[in-house]
Design an enzyme around this catalytic site. Structure first.
Site, short mmCIF file in Angstrom:
data_model
loop_
_atom_site.label_atom_id
_atom_site.label_comp_id
_atom_site.label_asym_id
_atom_site.label_seq_id
_atom_site.Cartn_x
_atom_site.Cartn_y
_atom_site.Cartn_z
N ALA A 119 0.56 -1.18 -0.21
CA ALA A 119 -0.08 -0.09 0.09
C ALA A 119 0.90 1.38 0.02
CB ALA A 119 -0.81 -0.13 1.02
N CYS A 120 2.00 0.82 -0.02
CA CYS A 120 2.96 2.12 -0.14
C CYS A 120 2.81 3.02 -1.50
CB CYS A 120 4.10 1.86 0.52
SG CYS A 120 4.86 1.79 2.04
N TYR A 149 10.40 2.91 -0.41
CA TYR A 149 10.53 1.75 -0.74
C TYR A 149 8.89 1.54 -1.44
CZ TYR A 149 7.64 -2.07 1.59
OH TYR A 149 6.91 -3.61 2.07
N LYS A 153 8.22 -0.27 -5.24
CA LYS A 153 7.46 -1.32 -5.04
C LYS A 153 6.57 -1.20 -6.40
CE LYS A 153 7.15 -4.26 -1.98
NZ LYS A 153 7.16 -5.70 -1.92
N ASN A 178 -0.32 -2.99 5.46
CA ASN A 178 -0.44 -3.83 7.30
C ASN A 178 -0.32 -5.62 7.34
OD1 ASN A 178 1.29 -0.72 7.84
ND2 ASN A 178 -1.18 -0.20 7.67
N GLU A 191 10.00 -4.51 13.29
CA GLU A 191 8.54 -4.27 13.31
C GLU A 191 7.88 -3.42 12.66
OE1 GLU A 191 10.33 -3.06 16.85
OE2 GLU A 191 11.40 -3.85 15.81
N LYS A 200 6.04 -3.84 23.60
CA LYS A 200 6.01 -2.79 24.85
C LYS A 200 4.88 -2.94 25.49
CE LYS A 200 7.81 1.00 21.33
NZ LYS A 200 7.01 2.34 20.70
N GLN A 220 -2.68 9.22 13.94
CA GLN A 220 -2.79 8.74 12.11
C GLN A 220 -3.07 7.05 12.87
OE1 GLN A 220 -0.33 8.81 14.58
NE2 GLN A 220 1.77 7.81 14.36
#
Length: 326
Positions: A119-120, A149, A153, A178, A191, A200, A220
């Site tokens: 999706a980038c 990136y 793609k 994602n 990650e 975390k 976001q």
């Protein structure tokens, strides 16, 4: 004779789950990755596993493709937003993997070739609001993808298209949104958000220090696709006659703050949130429009985020616990 399929990037997170699914089929599997075998996310003894193989080199691709009928190209140098923003040249070099695998596939006359896009690739001006509408496949143009990136793609998608148009190679392309789940990267800087938040909060549980850092202000938005849905989607796309790139993602949009709240609920704690406003955070909003996918296949990725996060958190918690005991 059984046909042989190649999974490029076979030591990676998504590829490991794909190989697990392919093992239930009547095929031989060859898995190739640049990582040595001991670093693979999953390793299966009934698979031909080839580690330390650099598929940026044409000779390595020709050797990997020898005798195979189908290729799944999931090999690339990538990670979460911190990694791809800090390593644009390295991410761009993955174009060599797809280029050389396509050349090798043409020479070997393989039946089908799957390329894992992202999706980038989508134009950044479509993602400036947290209240973003689902991104349609056509929103990749006019082109303005994630620098580094995303450009790699998008270019590689075009390579697949032209190898079909010019040479008749049956290519299929999925734009991943994602992907998350167990057996993924959860530390070390590569990650993505679900794994990072799970790690975390697991560390907060085990340490008793209930505070975590969040990149950006937490507003976001993203959608996160559970890996089982992704694998089902890959196989559906590969086996279909559908040629153009397709979104492969969930349409369940959440903010990063909401993602933290979900993991807090799973872990049974509440954490203090320390926002790092100068840290990489990516675009303001991104979600998947699954209209074309639903029309093509009659379903769409639909594992609820809470359900997928439960499985992911359980696995990451166990990994964090093991690491703390070393």
């Amino acid at each position: 004779m059984k046909k042989t399929v190649l999974v490029a990037g076979g030591g990676g997170f998504i590829a490991g789950h794909l190989i697990a699914a392919l093992r239930t089929q009547n095929v031989e599997i060859r898995a190739v990755d640049i990582k040595p075998l001991h670093e693979w996310h999953q390793l299966f003894v009934d698979v031909e596993n080839i580690g330390a193989s650099n598929l940026q080199e044409l000779d390595e691709c020709l050797e990997a493709v020898d005798g195979v009928s189908d290729i799944y190209n999931l090999a690339c140098d990538m990670g979460g937003i911190g990694y791809i923003e800090g390593n644009k040249a390295l991410c761009m070099l993955s174009v060599l993997i797809n280029t050389h695998l396509l050349m090798a596939a043409r020479e070997e006359e393989v039946d089908r070739y799957f390329y894992a896009s992202s999706a980038c690739v989508y134009a950044q001006d479509k993602q400036r609001s947290a209240n973003v509408m689902g991104l349609r496949e056509s929103d990749a143009y006019p082109a303005d993808p994630e620098d580094g990136y995303g450009w790699e793609k998008l270019f590689s998608e075009r390579m697949c298209r032209h190898f079909f148009e010019d040479f008749g190679l049956e290519t299929r392309v999925a734009r991943f949104h994602n992907i998350y789940g167990p057996y993924g990267t959860w530390n070390g800087g590569r990650e993505k958000a679900p794994a990072a938040i799970c790690r975390k909060i697991a560390q907060a549980v085990l340490s008793g220090h209930h505070a975590i850092e969040i990149w950006g202000d937490g507003t976001q938005t993203r959608s996160f696709c559970y890996v089982d849905d992704c694998i089902r989607g890959i196989r559906a796309i590969m086996e279909s006659p559908y040629l153009p790139p397709l979104n492969l993602g969930s349409a369940e949009k959440v903010s990063i703050n909401d993602l933290v709240t979900l993991v807090e609920t799973i872990a049974g704690i509440t954490v203090e949130r320390k926002y790092l406003l100068n840290a990489p955070k990516g675009v303001s909003g991104r979600n998947s429009d699954n209209t074309k996918f639903r029309k093509a296949f009659g379903w769409e990725p639909s594992t609820p985020l809470l359900k997928g996060l439960r499985e992911t958190y359980r696995w990451i918690y166990a990994e964090v616990l093991k690491e703390s005991m070393v």
